[in-house]
Design a protein around this motif. Structure first.
Motif, PDB file in Angstrom:
ATOM      1  N   SER A 184       4.712  -1.448   2.211  1.00 27.38           N
ATOM      2  CA  SER A 184       5.327  -0.177   2.372  1.00 27.38           C
ATOM      3  C   SER A 184       6.772   0.037   1.561  1.00 27.38           C
ATOM      4  CB  SER A 184       5.393   0.328   3.645  1.00 27.38           C
ATOM      5  OG  SER A 184       6.078  -0.649   4.400  1.00 27.38           O
ATOM      6  N   THR A 185       7.188  -1.223   1.635  1.00 26.47           N
ATOM      7  CA  THR A 185       8.864  -1.197   1.102  1.00 26.47           C
ATOM      8  C   THR A 185       8.734  -1.407  -0.312  1.00 26.47           C
ATOM      9  OG1 THR A 185       9.066  -3.638   1.649  1.00 26.47           O
ATOM     10  CG2 THR A 185      10.037  -1.891   3.204  1.00 26.47           C
TER      11      THR A 185
ATOM     12  N   PHE B  18       7.902  -4.916  15.581  1.00 21.83           N
ATOM     13  CA  PHE B  18       8.989  -3.791  15.006  1.00 21.83           C
ATOM     14  C   PHE B  18       9.344  -4.004  13.560  1.00 21.83           C
ATOM     15  CE2 PHE B  18       9.452  -4.073  19.737  1.00 21.83           C
ATOM     16  CZ  PHE B  18       8.808  -3.007  20.246  1.00 21.83           C
ATOM     17  N   ARG B  19       8.431  -4.644  12.715  1.00 18.51           N
ATOM     18  CA  ARG B  19       8.567  -5.055  11.260  1.00 18.51           C
ATOM     19  C   ARG B  19       8.050  -3.967  10.356  1.00 18.51           C
ATOM     20  NH1 ARG B  19       9.656 -10.897  10.740  1.00 18.51           N
ATOM     21  NH2 ARG B  19      11.136 -11.240  12.219  1.00 18.51           N
ATOM     22  N   GLY B  20       7.417  -3.038  10.724  1.00 18.02           N
ATOM     23  CA  GLY B  20       6.868  -2.111   9.895  1.00 18.02           C
ATOM     24  C   GLY B  20       5.631  -2.304   9.294  1.00 18.02           C
ATOM     25  N   GLN B  21       5.060  -3.540   9.680  1.00 17.27           N
ATOM     26  CA  GLN B  21       3.826  -4.197   9.078  1.00 17.27           C
ATOM     27  C   GLN B  21       2.890  -4.576  10.138  1.00 17.27           C
ATOM     28  OE1 GLN B  21       4.151  -7.712   6.791  1.00 17.27           O
ATOM     29  NE2 GLN B  21       2.667  -7.175   5.461  1.00 17.27           N
ATOM     30  N   GLY B  22       1.604  -4.222   9.887  1.00 23.41           N
ATOM     31  CA  GLY B  22       0.580  -4.542  10.876  1.00 23.41           C
ATOM     32  C   GLY B  22       0.182  -3.329  11.822  1.00 23.41           C
ATOM     33  N   LEU B  23      -0.540  -2.371  11.712  1.00 25.71           N
ATOM     34  CA  LEU B  23      -0.953  -1.348  12.462  1.00 25.71           C
ATOM     35  C   LEU B  23      -1.123  -1.615  14.252  1.00 25.71           C
ATOM     36  CD1 LEU B  23      -1.674   1.901  12.619  1.00 25.71           C
ATOM     37  CD2 LEU B  23      -4.122   0.942  12.348  1.00 25.71           C
TER      38      LEU B  23
END
Lengths: 308, 308
Positions: free
Chosen positions: A78-79, A178-183
């Motif tokens: 995503s980044t 809380f890293r924005g990865q892994g649903l």
């Protein structure tokens, strides 16, 4: 299982690397763990080295590795859109350096952790075999695919006995929420914080979720039975919709009197509709199969996240 | 042919770019030529800009381009092995910058010059269609392929109307003989200097040689008739062995009382056995076909090299 020399995990301090270390500590081999930090905590039977030291040609860190397993990657899908040039410079150079290291120390195996979720692109709803032409739709997928080509090159030109693993969506204990990865981790983290989970799309997107312990047994199967120069998908082989997964998560947290709130957003153009990996190649070569159901895996993940 | 705004050639001062400029000067459009040098000589109707200036987001070099044609590449296949990391950093970042430029100025077309000779790898003796899975065996081929993926990404995600051209081995007047690239130019250059030509392999390797003027008409066909998001091979579609080509060159120079001496060497692992491009896609879309026989093209090249 015994190996004639130490096993080196580059990027071995993240979610997947840490999980694999727990398995490898049962082996009769020293573990050399390399990461970006100058120093890091390590367990009995392990030695930590800074990755930058490992790559010095004059380094006497090790004269031989039985295997180098490369988990290092500086970006997430995503980044990678925010700065595609940084995605290139942060990842391709280091990977080439790791391959040069494998060539220099004549590593017995080199295992590159690629990305089954991004190197194929939007290729349809059926399980995807490794031979499918690649059409990545994120900078992350493009650099992972380029890395694979360098791995193939070092195998064919320089004889590095390298194999490529394309994991699906791996989840389980140890994945930070809380890293924005892994649903899955992000969803449980949202429940824990009583915040809504942002989900892009209508939930119909299909994913291939593999429990982290099954990932580890699969990776060991590739290490022991994989053929150099080959690529192996590593997933559950089963497609599950995002909506089904979120409903299963909601059911689990409701046992504790909690619930999952969802903030639905417009779909993003770089999220593929379906991504299910055909894992017949690895199963055929090694007999490997995943052993953990989605419900079991999700419950274990929730227990771990609550304990943190 | 008329375009509503200037046409920009990035890397427009090399062999292929210079040849295309001769064709584009017949168009009713200003030509903006961008290169690495701060300044360069230019022809009437052309404007030269340093590529680094072109990429400044605040640049008022041009508010709109009818088309951007990207010839810029800092490396060649044979040298890309010496420093694969430099091959990455010298090429991928700039290409992404050119795509960001195309997005910013809403270019009417973006044409990326890829490499039909290296992105496929060693895939067999038959003419290669564009849909063939890619397995490059040089760092140069890997970065060209990664560039293609970024081009596709900017088309699908950002709407940049980009097409990809995969040229075969282009030869002809204007190709400098002492750069280590281009068998034909290097062979004529060796004759001129009375030095033996180094050839790797036994001469049985098959290549697809396309005369530079046919390359230009083909590129204009892609520019005018190509569909954004698509890839077009651009070659003769005919396979010629290296030995046959060298014999044809020898025959031509013998008319002037000279001869081609060859220093045969062991084959190199990164030279594919055969590379013939299937050009049915471009021919079907545009009616384009090459017009110059190998003998005509080689004779014209020899006349040019003698005149230098």
């Amino acid at each position: 299982v015994s190996y004639p020399g130490p096993i080196c995990l580059i990027g071995g301090t993240g979610f997947l690397g840490s999980a694999l270390r727990r398995h490898l500590r049962n082996f009769d081999s020293e573990l050399v763990v390399a990461g970006r930090a100058r120093e890091a905590p390590f367990e009995k039977g392990e030695r930590y080295v800074a990755a930058s030291d490992l790559l010095q040609p004059a380094s006497n860190t090790c004269e031989h590795f039985s295997a180098i397993i490369d988990f290092a990657y500086a970006t997430v899908p995503s980044t990678s859109f925010e700065d595609p040039i940084a995605d290139v410079s942060a990842n391709l150079g280091p990977l080439i350096g790791h391959l040069q290291l494998a060539q220099r120390v004549q590593a017995g195996r080199f295992v590159f952790i690629s990305s089954g979720g991004t190197v194929y692109g939007d290729v349809g709803a059926a399980p995807i075999p490794e031979s499918t032409p690649n059409a990545p739709i994120s900078p992350y997928g493009i650099t992972k695919l380029a890395c694979e080509h360098y791995v193939r090159l070092f195998h064919s030109l320089h004889g590095v006995p390298a194999v490529i693993v394309r994991p699906s969506n791996i989840y389980g204990p140890g994945q930070l929420p809380f890293r924005g990865q892994g649903l899955v981790a992000t969803a449980f983290g949202a429940v824990l914080r009583n915040k809504p989970l942002t989900v892009y799309g209508d939930g119909s997107q299909v994913r291939d979720f593999l429990y982290v312990e099954d990932f580890c047994t699969g990776l060991l199967a590739v290490l022991e039975k994989g053929t150099p120069g080959e690529i192996y998908n590593l997933g559950s082989g089963v497609g599950i919709s995002v909506a089904y997964t979120l409903a299963a998560i909601d059911k689990i947290v409701q046992r504790d009197g909690r619930s999952l709130d969802i903030d639905w957003r417009e779909p993003r153009p770089f999220d593929v509709k379906s991504n299910i990996l055909d894992t017949a190649k690895l199963s055929g070569a090694s007999g490997w199969a995943p052993a953990t159901s989605l419900e079991e895996g999700l419950s274990a993940t929730w227990e771990w996240i609550k304990s943190q």
